[in-house]
Motif scaffolding. Structure first.
Motif, PDB file in Angstrom:
ATOM      1  N   GLN A   1      -0.415 -20.222  -2.449  1.00  0.00           N
ATOM      2  CA  GLN A   1      -0.639 -18.854  -1.994  1.00  0.00           C
ATOM      3  C   GLN A   1       0.396 -18.488  -0.936  1.00  0.00           C
ATOM      4  O   GLN A   1       0.862 -19.337  -0.175  1.00  0.00           O
ATOM      5  N   PHE A   2       0.764 -17.209  -0.907  1.00  0.00           N
ATOM      6  CA  PHE A   2       1.702 -16.734   0.099  1.00  0.00           C
ATOM      7  C   PHE A   2       1.387 -15.284   0.428  1.00  0.00           C
ATOM      8  O   PHE A   2       0.592 -14.626  -0.234  1.00  0.00           O
ATOM      9  N   VAL A   3       2.027 -14.804   1.484  1.00  0.00           N
ATOM     10  CA  VAL A   3       1.794 -13.455   1.985  1.00  0.00           C
ATOM     11  C   VAL A   3       3.094 -12.667   1.904  1.00  0.00           C
ATOM     12  O   VAL A   3       4.158 -13.183   2.266  1.00  0.00           O
ATOM     13  N   LEU A   4       3.003 -11.431   1.426  1.00  0.00           N
ATOM     14  CA  LEU A   4       4.153 -10.523   1.465  1.00  0.00           C
ATOM     15  C   LEU A   4       4.041  -9.694   2.737  1.00  0.00           C
ATOM     16  O   LEU A   4       3.095  -8.942   2.912  1.00  0.00           O
ATOM     17  N   PHE A   5       5.027  -9.825   3.607  1.00  0.00           N
ATOM     18  CA  PHE A   5       5.014  -9.092   4.866  1.00  0.00           C
ATOM     19  C   PHE A   5       6.331  -8.346   5.000  1.00  0.00           C
ATOM     20  O   PHE A   5       7.384  -8.959   5.171  1.00  0.00           O
TER      21      PHE A   5
ATOM     22  N   VAL B   1      -2.066 -11.833   0.005  1.00  0.00           N
ATOM     23  CA  VAL B   1      -2.128 -10.496   0.581  1.00  0.00           C
ATOM     24  C   VAL B   1      -0.721  -9.920   0.704  1.00  0.00           C
ATOM     25  O   VAL B   1       0.251 -10.638   0.923  1.00  0.00           O
ATOM     26  N   ALA B   2      -0.609  -8.618   0.527  1.00  0.00           N
ATOM     27  CA  ALA B   2       0.645  -7.896   0.736  1.00  0.00           C
ATOM     28  C   ALA B   2       0.447  -6.925   1.888  1.00  0.00           C
ATOM     29  O   ALA B   2      -0.659  -6.417   2.104  1.00  0.00           O
ATOM     30  N   GLN B   3       1.510  -6.672   2.640  1.00  0.00           N
ATOM     31  CA  GLN B   3       1.403  -5.839   3.830  1.00  0.00           C
ATOM     32  C   GLN B   3       2.551  -4.851   3.885  1.00  0.00           C
ATOM     33  O   GLN B   3       3.684  -5.152   3.510  1.00  0.00           O
TER      34      GLN B   3
END
Length: 243
Positions: free
Chosen positions: A44-48, A83-85
């Motif tokens: 899993q990873f986050v788009l920031f 999650v994307a931000q």
């Protein structure tokens, strides 16, 4: 042509494992957190702000609490959720979609947030209004396979903004009810030969020729005797003065 890795810029073999996100592809071993460089791989990873972060760095960047909710579905975003931000807002991956056409935006960095804080893909954002040529970000209507701002959907005659549920179309032009009724009345009058007589000024059927002009029957008869026809309005001018 083989895709190029977003980290090492080397080709990605068709049989190699790779990860795709933010409009790029990475070798599995090159998919690293942009902050701490830990190997993310297929985890899993986050788009920031269009950068890739591991969950710990992503959570720190987002400064979110356990009660944070997705901007799209309003459901809580768990600590283990992808999650994307953007612009201080967060979305579940499955909710990170164009608000117009529904295409997923997880694998692209070409997206926009409009004034209503709704996500748009580049295609929906850049498709211009057929009337004014400006970008369409808010509500629009589709007319003959073209998109038009609601404020640009105007009457071809008086230019008032049209109600999409109450308009008339003639020869690919749109009219408000009042202008449409006026056009119909004018067409009926023209078909019947009704016009303003150039001699007496009365509205009448003008189909008799006199001195090269179409006049009413009264003026035609009066022309034979040299007397003008009766007018509906008082005047001190000689109705024959222009002939």
């Amino acid at each position: 042509m083989a895709a190029t890795c977003g980290k090492c810029n080397l080709p990605i073999a068709p049989t190699s494992k790779f990860v795709e996100a933010v409009g790029k592809k990475w070798h599995h071993e090159c998919f690293l957190c942009s902050k701490c460089n830990v190997l993310i791989g297929a985890a899993q990873f986050v788009l920031f702000n269009n950068t890739v972060l591991c969950p710990p760095c992503g959570n720190d960047a987002l400064k979110r609490d356990p009660n944070q909710k997705c901007h799209s579905c309003a459901q809580p975003i768990g600590e283990s959720d992808n999650v994307a931000q953007m612009a201080g807002l967060a979305w579940h991956w499955q909710c990170y979609n164009c608000s117009k056409c529904g295409v997923s935006l997880v694998t692209t960095d070409d997206m926009y947030l409009n004034r209503e804080r709704r996500l748009l893909c580049s295609g929906c954002y850049r498709r211009p209004c057929a009337r004014c040529g400006e970008h369409i970000e808010n509500e629009f209507l589709t007319l003959h396979d073209e998109r038009v701002h609601l404020t640009c959907f105007t009457c071809a005659k008086c230019m008032s903004i049209l109600d999409p549920a109450k308009f008339f179309e003639v020869d690919m032009k749109q009219y408000c009810p009042a202008c449409h009724a006026a056009r119909k009345a004018e067409a009926t009058r023209a078909a019947e030969g009704i016009a303003k007589c150039p001699r007496c000024g009365n509205e009448a059927v003008c189909k008799w020729m006199l001195q090269g002009k179409r006049v009413c029957q009264e003026c035609k008869n009066a022309g034979a005797t040299g007397k003008p026809a009766a007018t509906t309005t008082a005047t001190t001018e000689d109705p024959f003065s222009s002939f």
